[in-house]
Scaffold this motif. Structure first.
Motif, short mmCIF file in Angstrom:
data_model
loop_
_atom_site.label_atom_id
_atom_site.label_comp_id
_atom_site.label_asym_id
_atom_site.label_seq_id
_atom_site.Cartn_x
_atom_site.Cartn_y
_atom_site.Cartn_z
N THR A 50 -0.70 120.32 113.22
CA THR A 50 -1.76 119.46 113.58
C THR A 50 -2.54 118.66 112.66
N TYR A 51 -2.76 119.60 111.55
CA TYR A 51 -3.77 119.14 110.36
C TYR A 51 -2.96 117.81 109.78
N TYR A 52 -1.83 118.04 109.48
CA TYR A 52 -0.90 116.79 108.88
C TYR A 52 -0.88 115.79 109.78
N ARG A 53 -0.91 115.86 111.08
CA ARG A 53 -0.66 114.94 112.05
C ARG A 53 -2.07 114.09 112.11
N ASN A 54 -3.40 114.62 111.79
CA ASN A 54 -4.34 114.05 112.16
C ASN A 54 -5.29 113.77 110.86
N VAL A 55 -4.79 114.33 109.80
CA VAL A 55 -5.61 114.06 108.59
C VAL A 55 -5.79 112.55 108.17
N LYS A 56 -4.94 111.74 108.23
CA LYS A 56 -5.17 110.35 107.69
C LYS A 56 -6.28 109.63 108.56
N ASP A 57 -6.25 109.96 109.86
CA ASP A 57 -7.26 109.53 110.92
C ASP A 57 -8.77 110.08 110.35
#
Length: 93
Positions: A50-57
């Protein structure tokens, strides 16, 4: 993964231990230690995904945020954060 998955808590005293870095001092305490379900490997993997999926945003949204290397002495970390708040470094644009 190791840091999180090896955490344990003594239900009697509330004291926290780590099986590698800070093991329980006696076999009696070690026998009663409990692991929080959120610290099981499969749950940690889900949180990391979940972290890696959202970190860029998040990085895009908080573009003025600064990176803190928290793997240092707490006083050094405090001084760094304080310097960023009081006299911010120039941003690269």
């Amino acid at each position: 993964m190791e840091r999180l998955s090896q955490r344990r808590t003594d239900p009697v005293t509330g004291e926290r231990y780590h099986t590698t870095f800070r093991p329980a001092p006696t076999p009696e305490i070690q026998a009663r230690l409990r692991q929080n379900p959120k610290d099981q490997e499969e749950n940690i993997k889900k949180r990391l995904e979940t972290y890696y999926r959202n970190v860029k945003d998040l990085e895009d949204f908080y573009e003025d945020a600064f990176y803190v290397n928290a793997d240092q002495d707490p006083y050094v970390i405090f001084e760094f954060i304080e310097s960023c708040i009081i006299k911010p470094l120039p941003c690269k644009k």
